[in-house]
Design an enzyme around this catalytic site. Structure first.
Site, PDB file in Angstrom:
ATOM      1  N   HIS A  16       0.805  -1.219   0.000  1.00  0.00           N
ATOM      2  CA  HIS A  16       0.000   0.000   0.000  1.00  0.00           C
ATOM      3  C   HIS A  16       0.841   1.273   0.000  1.00  0.00           C
ATOM      4  O   HIS A  16       0.610   2.173  -0.806  1.00  0.00           O
ATOM      5  CB  HIS A  16      -0.960   0.031   1.193  1.00  0.00           C
ATOM      6  CG  HIS A  16      -2.162  -0.824   1.002  1.00  0.00           C
ATOM      7  ND1 HIS A  16      -3.219  -0.807   1.879  1.00  0.00           N
ATOM      8  CD2 HIS A  16      -2.499  -1.724   0.046  1.00  0.00           C
ATOM      9  CE1 HIS A  16      -4.137  -1.651   1.475  1.00  0.00           C
ATOM     10  NE2 HIS A  16      -3.722  -2.229   0.368  1.00  0.00           N
ATOM     11  N   LYS A  34      -7.769   0.266   3.329  1.00  0.00           N
ATOM     12  CA  LYS A  34      -7.181   0.077   4.647  1.00  0.00           C
ATOM     13  C   LYS A  34      -6.466  -1.260   4.711  1.00  0.00           C
ATOM     14  O   LYS A  34      -6.891  -2.198   4.036  1.00  0.00           O
ATOM     15  CB  LYS A  34      -8.226   0.219   5.739  1.00  0.00           C
ATOM     16  CG  LYS A  34      -9.349  -0.798   5.689  1.00  0.00           C
ATOM     17  CD  LYS A  34     -10.353  -0.496   6.785  1.00  0.00           C
ATOM     18  CE  LYS A  34     -11.478  -1.448   6.753  1.00  0.00           C
ATOM     19  NZ  LYS A  34     -11.239  -2.759   7.232  1.00  0.00           N
TER      20      LYS A  34
END
Length: 74
Positions: A16, A34
């Site tokens: 990420h 997330k």
């Protein structure tokens, strides 16, 4: 296809931060699934990459509980 203003990062969690940094480097805002990053240092790197270019990066979080009153908006 038009050139997008924002990218959505939904790669595996360990990627990420690195992938989110690619967005501002390309002049794009980023919406990151997330977890935003694996630790505070990674999150700071992502934030700094966007902030120094005047761009926004944020974590994609969805509310699982509805609002108490419809008049509160979405």
């Amino acid at each position: 296809m038009a050139d997008p203003d924002i990218v959505y990062v939904s790669t595996p969690h360990p990627l990420h931060a690195d992938n989110a940094i690619l967005a501002p480097e390309a002049g794009k805002h980023a919406l990151v699934e997330k977890p935003f990053a694996l630790n505070a240092a990674e999150a700071a790197r992502v934030h700094d990459a966007a902030a120094e270019r005047g761009l926004l990066t944020m974590e994609a979080v969805r509310r699982r509980i509805g609002l108490r009153y419809p008049s509160e908006g979405l």
